[in-house]
Write an enzyme that holds these catalytic residues in place. Sequence first.
Site, PDB file in Angstrom:
ATOM      1  N   GLU A  78       3.591 -10.352  38.871  1.00 52.25           N
ATOM      2  CA  GLU A  78       3.523 -11.818  38.957  1.00 52.25           C
ATOM      3  C   GLU A  78       2.627 -12.317  40.087  1.00 52.25           C
ATOM      4  OE1 GLU A  78       7.451 -10.992  36.859  1.00 52.25           O
ATOM      5  OE2 GLU A  78       6.254 -10.078  38.444  1.00 52.25           O
TER       6      GLU A  78
ATOM      7  N   GLU B 109      12.329  -7.037  34.363  1.00 51.97           N
ATOM      8  CA  GLU B 109      13.551  -7.706  34.819  1.00 51.97           C
ATOM      9  C   GLU B 109      14.648  -7.624  33.755  1.00 51.97           C
ATOM     10  OE1 GLU B 109      12.329 -11.140  37.910  1.00 51.97           O
ATOM     11  OE2 GLU B 109      11.354 -11.328  35.966  1.00 51.97           O
TER      12      GLU B 109
END
Length: 476
Positions: free
Chosen positions: A123, A103
Site C-alpha cells: 500500500e 490481510e
Amino acid sequence: MSVHYQRHGDIGVIQIANPPVNALGQAVRSGLVNALKEGIADTDAKALVVLADGRTFIAGADIREFGKPPQAPLLPDVITHLEACPKPLIAALHGTALGGGLEVALGCHYRIALAGTRVGLPEVKLGLLPGAGGTQRLPRLVSVERALEMITSGRFVEAEEALEAGIIDAISDAKTPLEAGLAAAQEVLAGTQTPRITGQLPAPAADSQAITKTLEHLNQQSPELFSPFRIVEAIQACVDAESLEAGLRRERELFLACMDSPQRAGLIHLFFAARSPHLVPDVEKASAFKHVALIGEHPLFERLQKAAQKAGISLTSTPDEATELCLLAPNAPRDSGKACPVIALEEIGAGSDSACSKDSALSLIIAENGHIAELINVSAEPLIQQRAALTLKALRLNIVVSQQKSMLRAMHAAIQQAPTSERQSALEQLSVNMAKQGFCYRESDLDLLAVEAFGYPRHLGGPHRQATLSTAAQDV
C-alpha cells in the site's frame, strides 16, 4: 456471484471469483460475509477454506473505489468476521496475496500456499498503509522489525521466506488451491496441524531500536513522503495499544489520514497512468507482430531476445519473407530491403529530434535509465503503431505511445537547459505546452514519462498533473 459456498465432504469451501485478480470490491466483501455465514450455519461442515479462482488469490483492494464514499461492509469488518469464525478457517493461497488479500489471509486461522506464491503489503506505493489490520496482525506473526521493513518497502515476499517468517503455515505441492486447502483442513481437523488466530496472539515485543533505525532510513531516503511515517506510527500502536481493537482503531485513523493526503491522489494517478500507456486511442482488435527483424546491434536487442520465446515472437537478425516488423539499431542501414513497417531505434542525447521524421514512420526512443521507452508515430497508420506497441510490450518493454514529436527528447532538453533548482518547474511548463500541441495521446503519459525517465517526484503525480493542480488553485 463474486463469491459462492460449496461443501466438499465435511469441508466448506468459500470460493472467490472476481476476475482478473479477485480484487476486494464491495460485491466480493459482501459475498465473503454471506458465504462465511452460510459455512458457519452448515452443520455438516467441520472446517472452512477460503480460496480464489483464476491465476491468483486476492491481489488487493479494488482501486476504483479509492476516493469514493465507502460501501459496507468495510474490509476491516469483513476480516473481523473471518477471524471470529467458530470453525477452523483455512486460507489457501496461490499467485499473489497482496494488500487486502494478505490481510484477509491474516484474518484466517491457518494459511497454506502453493509453491511460487508471493505475499506482501504494498500500500505504501500508493501513498497508503494497510488499513484492514495489516499493521496490527503482521507484527504479531513476524516481529516489529520485520513488519517495519516489509510494510514500509511494500516488497513482495516469496513463499519460502513467508514460511520462514511465520506469515504462512505451510507450502503445498498440490496442483490447485482447492486440493491444498482441503488437505490442510483435514490435517487441522486431525490435529496434525494447529491453527492460530492471529488477533489473539500477544502483541509483539517493543523494539525501539528497529523503530529508530527505520525512521533514520526514511528521513534519509524519502523525508518528503507521508505514508511511510504513518506506517511506523501504526506498528508502534500495535506494541503500545491495550488491545487488538484499540490498535485497529489507531490504524484506521492513520489510514484515513493517508487517504486524505494529496500524495495518495498523486500516486494513484500514476498507478492508472501506468496501466495503458501503450494503447493507441480508437484502435481495436490489434495484435502483436509475430516475426520481427532486429537489424544492427544494440544492448536493447539482448533484452528483447530473452523475452522473445516466452512471448511467442520470432526474432531474426536479417529480414526474410516472414518478417512483419523491422527494428533498426541507431547505426544500422536505413534500407532494410523489406517492405514492412520499420521502427528506428534512437537514444536520448544522441542525434536530433528531426531524425525520426526523416527515416521512418515509427521511432522508438529509449530513456537513459532504460526503464521506459516512447514509440512515436511520425507517419504510420494508427493500427501499425498499435501492433508495434503490442509487440514491444510482449517483449517486456515498458512503452508509451505518442505522435509527431518525442516527449522524452523534449523533457531531456528542458532538463539539460534548466538550472538544477528549476528542473521540476521546467518539466511542468513543458508538459502543459506539449499537451496543448497534441503530442501525447493522454496527458497522464507525460506524467508517467517524467517520473519513470527523469525522476520527477512520484508522490506529486507528475509534472502535468502538478501544473494543472497549481493552475486550478490559482483560479479558485
